[in-house]
Write a protein that holds these residues in place. Structure first.
Motif, PDB file in Angstrom:
ATOM      1  N   ASP A   1       0.889  -1.160   0.000  1.00 46.28           N
ATOM      2  CA  ASP A   1       0.000   0.000   0.000  1.00 46.28           C
ATOM      3  C   ASP A   1       0.923   1.205   0.000  1.00 46.28           C
ATOM      4  O   ASP A   1       1.608   1.484   0.981  1.00 46.28           O
ATOM      5  CB  ASP A   1      -0.874  -0.058   1.266  1.00 46.28           C
ATOM      6  N   THR A   2       0.974   1.912  -1.136  1.00 48.27           N
ATOM      7  CA  THR A   2       2.006   2.924  -1.334  1.00 48.27           C
ATOM      8  C   THR A   2       1.448   4.329  -1.177  1.00 48.27           C
ATOM      9  O   THR A   2       0.576   4.749  -1.925  1.00 48.27           O
ATOM     10  CB  THR A   2       2.612   2.791  -2.750  1.00 48.27           C
TER      11      THR A   2
ATOM     12  N   THR B   1       1.627  13.537  -6.236  1.00 47.22           N
ATOM     13  CA  THR B   1       2.183  14.157  -7.440  1.00 47.22           C
ATOM     14  C   THR B   1       3.471  14.910  -7.068  1.00 47.22           C
ATOM     15  O   THR B   1       4.470  14.852  -7.779  1.00 47.22           O
ATOM     16  CB  THR B   1       1.160  15.150  -8.033  1.00 47.22           C
TER      17      THR B   1
ATOM     18  N   ARG C   1      -7.461  13.594  -7.246  1.00 53.97           N
ATOM     19  CA  ARG C   1      -7.496  14.771  -6.391  1.00 53.97           C
ATOM     20  C   ARG C   1      -8.268  15.871  -7.080  1.00 53.97           C
ATOM     21  O   ARG C   1      -7.903  16.295  -8.169  1.00 53.97           O
ATOM     22  CB  ARG C   1      -6.064  15.250  -6.231  1.00 53.97           C
TER      23      ARG C   1
HETATM   24  C1  WT7 Z   1      -3.011  12.167  -2.337  1.00 51.24           C
HETATM   25  C2  WT7 Z   1      -2.099  12.447  -3.491  1.00 51.24           C
HETATM   26  C3  WT7 Z   1       0.280   9.161  -5.586  1.00 51.24           C
HETATM   27  C4  WT7 Z   1      -0.388   8.817  -6.799  1.00 51.24           C
HETATM   28  C5  WT7 Z   1      -1.853   8.941  -6.835  1.00 51.24           C
HETATM   29  C6  WT7 Z   1      -2.449  10.161  -6.236  1.00 51.24           C
HETATM   30  C7  WT7 Z   1      -3.815  10.258  -1.265  1.00 51.24           C
HETATM   31  C8  WT7 Z   1      -2.282   8.510  -2.232  1.00 51.24           C
HETATM   32  C9  WT7 Z   1      -2.383   6.947  -0.723  1.00 51.24           C
HETATM   33  C10 WT7 Z   1      -2.309   5.787   0.122  1.00 51.24           C
HETATM   34  C11 WT7 Z   1      -3.696   6.901   1.638  1.00 51.24           C
HETATM   35  C12 WT7 Z   1      -3.166   8.031  -0.293  1.00 51.24           C
HETATM   36  C13 WT7 Z   1      -3.266  11.233  -0.229  1.00 51.24           C
HETATM   37  C14 WT7 Z   1      -2.279  12.062  -1.029  1.00 51.24           C
HETATM   38  N1  WT7 Z   1      -3.088   8.988  -1.258  1.00 51.24           N
HETATM   39  N2  WT7 Z   1      -1.860   7.280  -1.927  1.00 51.24           N
HETATM   40  N3  WT7 Z   1      -1.605   4.703  -0.216  1.00 51.24           N
HETATM   41  N4  WT7 Z   1      -2.977   5.818   1.291  1.00 51.24           N
HETATM   42  N5  WT7 Z   1      -3.825   7.994   0.884  1.00 51.24           N
HETATM   43  O1  WT7 Z   1      -1.652  11.301  -6.393  1.00 51.24           O
HETATM   44  O2  WT7 Z   1      -3.330  13.019  -7.035  1.00 51.24           O
HETATM   45  O3  WT7 Z   1      -1.114  13.687  -6.058  1.00 51.24           O
HETATM   46  O4  WT7 Z   1      -2.877  12.602  -4.648  1.00 51.24           O
HETATM   47  O5  WT7 Z   1      -3.641  10.900  -2.519  1.00 51.24           O
HETATM   48  O6  WT7 Z   1      -4.302  12.021   0.255  1.00 51.24           O
HETATM   49  O7  WT7 Z   1      -2.026  13.321  -0.466  1.00 51.24           O
HETATM   50  P1  WT7 Z   1      -2.230  12.720  -6.093  1.00 51.24           P
END
Ligand code: WT7
Length: 653
Positions: A414-415, A419, A529
């Motif tokens: 679970d990663t 961005t 997001r």
């Molecule tokens: C936000 C970032 C990273 C690529 C996809 C989204 C949430 C992301 C997890 C996880 C809990 C997570 C956070 C973060 N998030 N991965 N494994 N567990 N929350 O990228 O659009 O930049 O969104 O996605 O809230 O801040 P992004």
């Protein structure tokens, strides 16, 4: 955030990797992880220099890191070509005839590109870009379906030092205009269309509409995917297949500075305007390379599949740069997970013998809902490792993924990342970390993550707070494109020299990180997001709308649903057809991912006496159907009763 962040999840189930998995993995014991993590935090230059050395540099760096918070320079003085590292170094070595990309179109067509073929395609396209006068540091918009040409376009930009900015194919013409303007792009790479659930998405048509408003684009290159008729403007628009015919399949790549800009990727923030997250070359490539190697434990006999779209950071880091830098074989799929039915992914895993499978919790929830009969039809025994990204995964989804897809034998990584972080920051290492449903577990090498309170004091175990990163890391964002002030304010102004992620989280007694979700006005809809302010400004742009407030509501599959409260201009009568029109209007301005699930028309919105809309109350109404807290700061408390009535009436109907 003045109130405490609560987190009630408790989870006792723990899963350790099998002895067999651990034995073959790069990191096979917690002692090894802990030792390496400690070293990577205390002496980051040693750890990262070792990682970076595994890539090809035409000039070695003089210094690993120069850090003047919040400005980082990694591998200072070093020179490399990112594309050569992803393509040529395999194409000219023992992986020459190894499959780089095994692609499947939604309609079932199949294509395989070996590393050598990929090198030829990328080189040709780099020659096309140069023949169009595109130069180092020019910005190029890429708006394409999930075909190998999307990766080829990105790699060709990297090869010539141009800065790509990929726009997700689900975004509308207006969203393209904003990004063209912000990036001042001089070229667009697109396709005539793309397939999604059997329908054609009119990509070129959207580009044409955008270019009516933005005049500085000199070149449009169009990949022919669907064969639909599109209009081609003479002297501006060129067909990919015709131009690549005219040039050589050899392209001599030049090395660029380690801090040369690689790409801009737009993401939502808490204000209306998307942020152009800027990533650079050497550090980004090292970060994505290294995380793929340790977290996905990529090996030469793996078949890796990441189901993201190249339009998101996951596609950049874990479809294009990280996996290709590792020389792995990957599967790429064009279409929807449920086309023609919910068995598509499982069918492809069986067909290609996928070993590592990386997807999103929202997709898993949709699969659960569709039923176990789909995965049961297929042989999934090739899988050895599973991964998730995008949002906190609910334990039910984790367990289903573990049992029904992983057959109980595959570790799940679970990663957690963003961005902005460019690469995975918090994640299990599959050969050693004990996993629990719902936690991203422990920080990756070189990542100094912590949970702090408002004053920057580190929280105790199980105390909720804000997630921060206290030390720079190679793949970190370098700027919000042309907006240093916003960069400083958004990420670096809460605590001096420390990166604020904008997520609420806690750690448990073992140090595992449990991410709760965003603390700002950002929604997470199907792992995407979306800024509430962005959707609100789209609504207010409609001629009938006076004011709008957007909040999130828990949703079974999407994670969060978009709920809009709208008050209309004086004299305008609303009805359900206007609600539909407003939904479509948001779809037109931003893209269909941002369409509100519900639109509530209300003559008034709850406001403080100073006129600020109280979204907190709206959120409570949509979530619980009532208001429990204090409403004394409200200007007109009767508004609340009315709103509760509107919302509950609608959810009953
Ligand atoms: C936000 C970032 C990273 C690529 C996809 C989204 C949430 C992301 C997890 C996880 C809990 C997570 C956070 C973060 N998030 N991965 N494994 N567990 N929350 O990228 O659009 O930049 O969104 O996605 O809230 O801040 P992004």
């Amino acid at each position: 955030m003045s109130r405490n962040i609560e987190s009630h999840l408790s989870e006792d189930r723990e899963f350790k990797p099998s002895k067999d998995f651990a034995r073959k993995a790069r990191i096979s014991s917690m002692a090894q992880y802990k030792r390496m993590h400690k070293e990577s935090i205390e002496k980051p230059h040693l750890f990262w220099a070792r990682e970076a050395k595994e890539l090809d540099w035409s000039k070695k760096w003089d210094k690993v890191l120069e850090w003047n918070a919040p400005d980082a320079k990694w591998f200072v003085g070093g020179k490399l070509n990112v594309c050569e590292n992803c393509v040529d170094r395999h194409a000219e070595g023992s992986r020459k005839n190894k499959a780089a990309i095994i692609w499947e179109g939604e309609l079932g067509e199949k294509r395989t590109l070996t590393y050598q073929q990929l090198q030829k395609e990328v080189s040709r396209f780099a020659n096309v870009l140069e023949s169009q006068g595109i130069k180092s540091k020019d910005r190029v918009i890429i708006y394409m379906p999930m075909t190998p040409e999307a990766s080829i376009a990105m790699l060709a930009c990297a090869r010539i030092g141009a800065v790509h900015s990929v726009i997700f194919g689900g975004f509308s013409a207006d969203s393209i205009v904003d990004r063209l303007e912000d990036s001042q792009a001089s070229a667009v790479i697109t396709a005539d269309g793309g397939y999604r659930r059997g329908k054609v998405v009119p990509l070129k048509e959207n580009v044409d509409a955008a270019l009516k408003k933005y005049k500085k684009c000199r070149t449009v290159i169009v990949h022919q995917r669907t064969g639909e008729k599109v209009s081609m403007k003479k002297g501006r628009d060129y067909w990919w297949h015709q131009e690549t015919e005219k040039v050589s399949s050899i392209h001599k790549a030049k090395a660029f500075d380690s801090e040369h800009p690689l790409f801009i990727l737009y993401t939502s923030g808490s204000t209306g305007k998307p942020k152009g997250i800027l990533h650079t070359s050497g550090g980004y490539l090292t970060g994505t390379y290294s995380t793929c190697k340790y977290i996905f434990d990529m090996n030469d006999d793996d078949v890796y599949w990441c189901t993201a779209d190249v339009g998101w950071i996951t596609g950049h880091s874990y479809i294009v740069y990280g996996p290709l830098a590792n020389g792995v074989t990957q599967v790429m799929y064009e279409g929807a997970p449920n086309y023609p039915d919910f068995g598509r992914f499982w069918k492809m895993i069986e067909e290609y013998g996928v070993t590592i499978f990386y997807t999103a919790p929202t997709a898993i929830r949709a699969f659960i809902k569709a039923g176990d009969q789909f995965p049961q039809k297929y042989d999934l025994s090739s899988l050895r490792l599973l991964g998730t990204v995008g949002e906190p995964i609910n334990p039910e989804a984790w367990m289903w993924f573990h049992d029904k897809i992983g057959g109980g034998r595959c570790p799940i990584v679970d990663t957690w990342w963003q961005t902005e972080t460019g690469a995975i920051m918090i994640s299990p290492l599959p050969g050693c970390t004990p996993t629990k449903p719902g936690t991203a577990t422990l920080p990756f090498f070189g990542v100094d993550a912590a949970i702090v309170d408002e004053n920057g004091k580190e929280c105790k175990a199980n105390e909720g707070g804000r997630l921060v990163i206290r030390k720079p890391w190679p793949s970190m964002l370098r700027n919000i494109y042309r907006d240093k002030a916003r960069f400083r304010k958004t990420y670096w102004s809460d605590y001096s020299g420390i990166y604020t992620a904008g997520d609420g989280a806690r750690t448990d007694k073992k140090g595992n990180f449990w991410i709760v979700g965003r603390l700002d006005d950002v929604l997470n809809v199907s792992g995407h997001r979306l800024g509430t302010a962005e959707i609100e400004s789209a609504l207010v742009a409609h001629p009938t709308v006076a004011e709008a407030a957007v909040v999130g509501k828990p949703h079974e599959i999407k994670g969060q649903a978009v709920i809009a409260f709208v008050s209309l201009k004086a004299g305008i009568q609303g009805d359900s057809s206007l609600e539909t029109e407003l939904r479509n209007h948001v779809g037109k301005i931003i893209g269909s991912i941002a369409k509100p699930d519900e639109v509530h028309l209300s003559p008034m919105l709850p406001k403080t006496r100073s006129g600020k809309i109280m979204r907190r109350l709206l959120k409570e109404i949509v979530t619980t159907g009532n208001i429990s807290g204090n409403i004394t700061t409200l200007d007109d408390p009767t508004v609340i009763k009315q709103l509760i009535k509107t919302v509950t009436k609608k959810s009953k109907s």
